[in-house]
Design an enzyme around this catalytic site. Structure first.
Site, mmCIF file in Angstrom:
data_model
loop_
_atom_site.group_PDB
_atom_site.id
_atom_site.type_symbol
_atom_site.label_atom_id
_atom_site.label_comp_id
_atom_site.label_asym_id
_atom_site.label_seq_id
_atom_site.Cartn_x
_atom_site.Cartn_y
_atom_site.Cartn_z
ATOM 1 N N ASP A 258 5.315 -15.415 9.576
ATOM 2 C CA ASP A 258 5.509 -14.106 8.839
ATOM 3 C C ASP A 258 4.838 -13.099 9.791
ATOM 4 O O ASP A 258 3.874 -13.169 10.382
ATOM 5 C CB ASP A 258 5.631 -14.301 7.446
ATOM 6 C CG ASP A 258 6.315 -13.371 6.672
ATOM 7 O OD1 ASP A 258 6.904 -12.132 7.422
ATOM 8 O OD2 ASP A 258 6.588 -13.231 5.558
HETATM 9 C C1 BGC Z 1 8.158 -10.222 5.191
HETATM 10 C C2 BGC Z 1 9.364 -11.211 5.638
HETATM 11 C C3 BGC Z 1 10.182 -10.169 6.725
HETATM 12 C C4 BGC Z 1 9.110 -9.882 7.843
HETATM 13 C C5 BGC Z 1 9.670 -9.032 9.045
HETATM 14 C C6 BGC Z 1 7.395 -9.705 6.311
HETATM 15 O O1 BGC Z 1 6.630 -8.735 5.620
HETATM 16 O O2 BGC Z 1 7.519 -11.040 4.290
HETATM 17 O O3 BGC Z 1 10.249 -11.601 4.715
HETATM 18 O O4 BGC Z 1 10.824 -11.068 7.283
HETATM 19 O O5 BGC Z 1 8.156 -9.085 7.041
HETATM 20 O O6 BGC Z 1 10.273 -7.855 8.391
#
Ligand code: BGC
Length: 746
Positions: A258
């Site tokens: 993530d």
């Molecule tokens: C979130 C994810 C997301 C990623 C990319 C993160 O902050 O937890 O769910 O896919 O950002 O945007």
């Protein structure tokens, strides 16, 4: 065409730096500025062949420009893949995932995902960070909005339906990325990014099954979660990623971190930046999103290895190089699977046609109506044409909040407000009033407007707003009260201490309920709110969530009876915020809650007994008709020795309206090896029943339905089932069931 090799052959020709570059996953951010002299940080990385994939591009033209630059910057001409957060729609925003879950309609959910895939792939995207399949039983957690609700079986069905919908090739497909692996929704205190500690049995039987289902459905990607599980941050959780996910569940795709998740391992307190890079790579995180720590530290680690005796960690340089190869090969295989080596520019032609938005909108409207849950109806709904309607509440004319959280490519201008949707109907009159501001505090307004202004308080004082609303109510035959949350009340980093209806709105409900005009409350929200007294105060109550571009139109269809309410809660609604976390599937105590406060039995001292019956359990939802359930009849051939049994019920539509009833099957195991949930959903059927007719619904009971884990540790986990006595419950929700006891397989 960039290379003739298969991924393995390509890998063999790559330098260490090129391999590490493939593991770098960056945000499009400011992208590329056009012109020869461009040197944004991203452009520099692309020129140096130091990027494997990009997420968050905004147009076909910029996507194409990045792809051209990446291919030119890569000695072997390796293309990028492009990803995006397509959580509940891309350009066409469908209802929030928690709302879609309440439809219990897997075909509908699959169709919404398939349309999203069509839109996403038509813009050059290869992967979407969806489905989000985090079970959550905590309404405080803002990301409950993105998820499938509280139940592992329903969530598994959704994981499968969404994965299939996204990856099917019906006008365009994208690769699904199951997230967030794992137990992100079990975060302590409902606080986003916090950790989760639980029995391994709970992890295996509650939080992991949706991932297993998504993997079975062929998901090609998985994203790790920010939290730790039982003391080990997920980005370093080798036993769960390489062990359970790849080993037990048989996942064969790509694991991404993530956003800065690798870097954050240091803040979790498990090592220096260099140490955590080695740990993440070893755990099975193939790509590093945004943080660039792989890029920074892997060259040194590949040369020197890691020796960290203080935490008992020693990894040789050779092992690190092997792990880099492993991750890079997975990236290359993923690219090959997406057809990128054949056509790196697919979907990036600015002149190519786009998917039919009209069809998407019609589907979104159907999904919005299908996601609404009717909680109460004192013979008020559906409304009658010709009535005088007063539309009151801070969300009556709203558009932007209706999209819901995580609608990054949506456009509020596509939303038809509830006011406009209602105006197109045949009322004697429609008047409107704000009634109350969404929230009272200025600082809260600022926080809610973090991604652009969606909340603009009315500058008049509360008393004046109320006076206007009461006058509108008095002059009307019925009040429609549009209340709830802003879109940014929910979503990432939007945990609420007190997940209830904000205070000014509670006062508005109480004031209007004290008048003579009947009130239909429509709740637009991103989480299951603790509604307190609201259900008793109003005459009808519709839980509409944030329904996307056609949310208010779907609500209008329900209010007017153009669509029948069929939704059922995918999460239990708390009465009081202090009850959280909660679920229908709790384990029984030795002193069970008797339904009212009783000293020395489970319960809350300060929960008013009169509020308890007004609580709405998982699976609950009314229709405009009425269905009677017969007793449950069991058929256990040969005493169940073969592990075969069936139960059936007859359901009769005693009303004059056609009904689609979601018949739910729950099972309890009263003589288990360990304490088990009091009951668990094991199957359900959506059954259309014509007025006056009866349908028989038969469920097969299998040993698999009864199996569960006993797991003193993850390594010692084993699946068991208990032949003997079980209790089968069938009904319209998780509480109002009829039961039959059977003995089988013993
Ligand atoms: C979130 C994810 C997301 C990623 C990319 C993160 O902050 O937890 O769910 O896919 O950002 O945007």
């Amino acid at each position: 065409m960039t290379t003739q090799d298969d991924p393995q052959g390509l890998l063999a020709r790559m330098t260490l730096e090129e391999k590490i570059g493939q593991l770098n996953l960056l945000a499009a951010g400011e992208g590329l500025t056009t012109g020869a002299e461009t040197s944004t940080p991203l452009a520099k990385r692309l020129d140096a062949g130091e990027v494997g994939a990009i997420f968050g591009t905004k147009s076909r033209a910029s996507t194409r420009a990045m792809q051209e630059r990446a291919i030119a910057g890569s000695r072997l001409g390796i293309p990028l893949f492009f990803a995006e957060d397509v959580i509940h729609g891309h350009r066409t925003i469908f209802p929030l995932n928690i709302a879609q879950a309440c439809s219990w309609d897997m075909e509908l959910i699959r169709a919404c995902a398939a349309f999203s895939a069509e839109e996403a792939s038509s813009e050059g995207l290869h992967q979407v960070y969806a489905p989000m399949i985090d079970i959550s039983r905590d309404p405080r957690w803002g990301r409950v909005a993105e998820g499938p609700g509280e139940d592992p079986y329903l969530a598994s069905c959704i994981a499968e339906a969404m994965t299939r919908g996204l990856q099917e090739n019906n006008g365009g497909r994208v690769s699904a990325c199951l997230k967030h692996f794992v137990a992100y929704g079990a975060t302590q205190s409902g606080r986003d990014y916090d950790n989760a500690t639980m029995a391994w049995e709970d992890l295996l039987d509650i939080y992991l099954p949706p991932f297993e289902a998504g993997v079975r459905a062929g998901a090609e990607g998985v994203m790790a979660s920010f939290n730790a599980v039982n003391k080990m941050p997920m980005h370093a959780h080798e036993p769960l990623i390489e062990g359970w996910l790849r080993g037990t569940a048989g996942f064969d795709g790509l694991v991404v971190s993530d956003y800065t998740g690798v870097k954050e391992l240091t803040a979790h307190g498990i090592g220096t930046p260099e140490m955590v890079v080695a740990r993440a790579l070893h755990a099975g995180i193939d790509m590093d999103m945004v943080g660039e720590d792989y890029l920074r530290h892997l060259p040194g680690l590949a040369e020197n290895g890691l020796d960290a005796p203080q935490i008992g960690l020693s990894i040789s340089a050779e092992t690190i190089r092997g792990l880099i190869d492993r991750a890079c090969l997975r990236v290359l295989k993923f690219k090959a699977l997406q057809g990128l080596f054949e056509d790196p520019f697919k979907g990036m032609d600015p002149l190519a046609p786009t998917p039919n938005r009209k069809a998407g909108r019609a589907l979104a409207r159907k999904a919005a109506a299908g996601s609404c849950v009717l909680l109460k109806n004192n013979h008020l709904l559906p409304l009658k044409p010709g009535q005088k309607v007063a539309l009151i509440g801070p969300l009556g004319s709203d558009r932007a909040n209706m999209l819901g959280t995580w609608s990054v490519s949506g456009d509020a201008r596509d939303v038809v407000s509830l006011e406009d949707a209602l105006r197109s109907q045949n009322w004697a009159a429609l008047t409107t009033a704000v009634g109350a501001n969404l929230v009272r505090e200025k600082w809260m307004v600022d926080r809610l407007n973090v991604h652009g202004v969606t909340v603009t308080p009315d500058p008049r004082d509360e008393a004046e707003l109320l006076r206007e609303a009461k006058a509108a109510a008095e002059a009307a035959d019925v009040v429609i009260l549009a209340i709830g949350e802003a879109k940014e009340h929910a979503g990432e980093s939007s945990s609420r201490l007190c997940p209830d209806l904000p205070e000014p709105q509670r006062r508005l409900v109480a004031e209007l309920a004290a008048g003579c005009t009947p009130v239909v409350a429509v709740v637009f929200a991103g989480r299951p709110l603790a509604l307190g007294q609201v259900p008793e105060q109003v005459d009808a109550l519709l839980y509409a969530w944030h329904g996307g571009v056609a949310g208010p139109e779907g609500v209008t269809d329900i209010l007017t009876g153009a669509a029948e309410p069929t939704g059922k809660l995918a999460v239990t609604l708390p009465v009081h915020p202090g009850e959280t976390p909660l679920s229908y599937a709790t384990e029984p105590t030795g002193r069970p809650f008797p339904g009212h406060f009783q000293k020395f039995l489970t319960g809350w001292l300060d929960l008013d007994d009169s509020a308890v019956p007004a609580s709405y359990p998982f699976g609950f939802g009314l229709t405009y008709g009425h269905v009677d359930y017969s007793d449950v009849v069991a058929d256990v051939p040969g005493g169940g020795e073969d592990g075969m049994a069936e139960v059936h019920v007859d359901i009769t539509n005693t009303s004059e309206r056609a009904v689609t009833e979601t018949v739910q099957l729950y099972i309890s195991d009263p003589e288990a090896q360990i304490t088990r949930p009091g009951r668990l959903l094991k199957d359900f059927r959506r059954v259309p029943v014509a007025p006056g007719s009866t349908k028989r619904v038969t469920f097969e009971i299998t040993p698999e339905m009864l199996s569960y884990h006993v797991a003193p540790s993850l390594a010692e986990a084993r699946k068991v089932w208990d032949p003997g006595r079980i209790v089968v419950h069938v009904g319209p929700d998780s509480r109002a069931t009829k039961s039959v006891e059977i003995t089988w397989g013993a």
